[in-house]
Design a protein around this motif. Structure first.
Motif, PDB file in Angstrom:
ATOM      1  N   ASP A   1       0.865  -1.175   0.000  1.00 59.54           N
ATOM      2  CA  ASP A   1       0.000   0.000   0.000  1.00 59.54           C
ATOM      3  C   ASP A   1       0.902   1.225   0.000  1.00 59.54           C
ATOM      4  O   ASP A   1       1.609   1.476   0.960  1.00 59.54           O
TER       5      ASP A   1
ATOM      6  N   ARG B   1      -8.932  -1.242   2.696  1.00 54.39           N
ATOM      7  CA  ARG B   1      -7.970  -0.507   1.881  1.00 54.39           C
ATOM      8  C   ARG B   1      -7.673   0.863   2.483  1.00 54.39           C
ATOM      9  O   ARG B   1      -8.376   1.342   3.375  1.00 54.39           O
ATOM     10  N   SER B   2      -6.616   1.494   1.991  1.00 55.88           N
ATOM     11  CA  SER B   2      -6.153   2.746   2.573  1.00 55.88           C
ATOM     12  C   SER B   2      -7.148   3.888   2.381  1.00 55.88           C
ATOM     13  O   SER B   2      -7.121   4.863   3.124  1.00 55.88           O
ATOM     14  N   ASN B   3      -8.040   3.764   1.387  1.00 55.29           N
ATOM     15  CA  ASN B   3      -9.022   4.839   1.165  1.00 55.29           C
ATOM     16  C   ASN B   3     -10.264   4.679   2.032  1.00 55.29           C
ATOM     17  O   ASN B   3     -11.250   5.402   1.861  1.00 55.29           O
TER      18      ASN B   3
ATOM     19  N   THR C   1     -12.323   2.069   2.169  1.00 57.23           N
ATOM     20  CA  THR C   1     -13.311   1.133   1.649  1.00 57.23           C
ATOM     21  C   THR C   1     -12.860  -0.299   1.898  1.00 57.23           C
ATOM     22  O   THR C   1     -11.694  -0.564   2.192  1.00 57.23           O
TER      23      THR C   1
END
Length: 343
Positions: free
Chosen positions: A34, A118-120, A122
């Motif tokens: 990531d 995930r990093s966003n 989501t």
């Protein structure tokens, strides 16, 4: 891993996460880079015991119907009737006879959910299936053999989920982690100790538990509550999970299986969830209990004609971490036979 359960209190969310994470395959989390260095976390919903394949044979001795003590209502009347009728049907059947030199073969199809935060912010998810064959010798203290095929993705919840899976596979191929346990191939273990320890029921080695667990349903359920402690979101949901996990080891004798059915009938909140439940092509009655503020349901599925437990499943009743509502996001289905040899 996040738990998408709306505005539930934080304590409830924590308990829900704890129950879900307690059914995660240890060591199967992997990693995707990531931002070049960080790894995203993958979690996999567990549907098998740590060192025994999933299966159940229901039949034989059945004790008298059990009624919950006054002030302690059990399952709904409809659910209790299903459990009692299944136990009665099991009287007509008998356990398969495994002669010296033969094996009880347990064919299992399991479906797992993989969820990646995930990093966003989501979460994406997909389902994968794995078949296995467990060979249990007539002398259960002897060598068991377990053949597990590789997991194969079957359902992606969106293109982003598929891309994430492909990225993870590419990353693992280039960066193998020697700490990750092998999940496919042929395993051998005396008394089912495939991963350096024998399978367990409520913290007790399986074969010892078979000998020592109480056959009185009330005492058995009280012991389940005691052993589980504060595991799971509620004592009731964890108790049904414990019974399902125990039954699907495939080696529970008739008298103890009967006690577990009767104990399930004493659990408050157990309901008939689906009278025509289908699992891997077979139909039965699903008995379930809700948790995570009613957004997840744990089911056991019974063939009312034979008393066999076909399998078990977890169902998302609302969108949950990338998994759509009304999805069976983890399940096992089992079939058994007697064979003359093992791999």
């Amino acid at each position: 891993m996040r738990s998408d359960v709306g505005s539930a209190p934080q304590a409830t969310l924590a308990r829900g996460r704890k129950q879900l994470l307690s059914r995660i395959d240890a060591g199967t989390g992997g990693g995707m880079p990531d931002g070049g260095s960080r790894r995203r976390r993958t979690v996999t919903r567990r549907v098998l015991l740590a060192s025994a394949a999933a299966a159940v044979l229901v039949g034989g001795i059945v004790v008298a119907d059990v009624v919950a003590p006054a002030g302690k209502p059990g399952a709904t009347a409809e659910a209790a009737e299903v459990l009692n009728n299944a136990a009665a049907a099991a009287i007509k059947a008998s356990d398969p006879v495994v002669k010296p030199g033969q094996y009880l073969k347990v064919d299992t199809r399991a479906v797992y959910s993989h969820q990646v935060s995930r990093s966003n912010g989501t979460t994406v998810a997909w389902l994968a299936t794995q078949d296995s064959q467990l060979y249990v010798p007539a002398d259960k203290s002897g060598e068991w053999v377990w053949n597990r095929t590789p997991r194969v993705p079957t359902t992606f919840f969106g293109q982003e989920a598929k891309a994430e899976y492909q990225n993870q596979e590419a990353f693992r191929e280039k960066n193998p982690d020697p700490r990750e346990p092998r999940l496919d191939g042929i395993f051998r273990g005396r008394a089912g100790a495939f991963y350096d320890s024998p399978p367990q029921i409520m913290g007790t080695p399986l074969l010892e538990a078979i000998r020592t667990l109480p056959r009185d349903p009330r005492k058995l359920l009280d012991l389940i509550y005691e052993k589980n402690g504060d595991k799971g979101q509620t004592p009731e949901s964890q108790a049904l999970t414990t019974i399902a996990d125990s039954l699907r080891t495939g080696v529970i004798p008739a008298d103890l299986r009967a006690a577990m059915y009767k104990a399930a009938a004493l659990i408050p909140g157990v309901v008939v969830a689906d009278k025509q439940a289908t699992l891997d092509g077979r139909k039965g009655i699903a008995l379930g209990i809700h948790w995570a503020e009613g957004k997840i349901r744990q089911d056991i599925i019974i063939d009312p004609g034979t008393g066999l437990m076909i399998g078990e499943r977890m169902v998302s009743l609302a969108a949950l971490d990338g998994i759509p509502a009304n999805t069976a996001f983890g399940w096992t289905a089992v079939k058994t036979s007697v064979v003359d040899s093992a791999p």
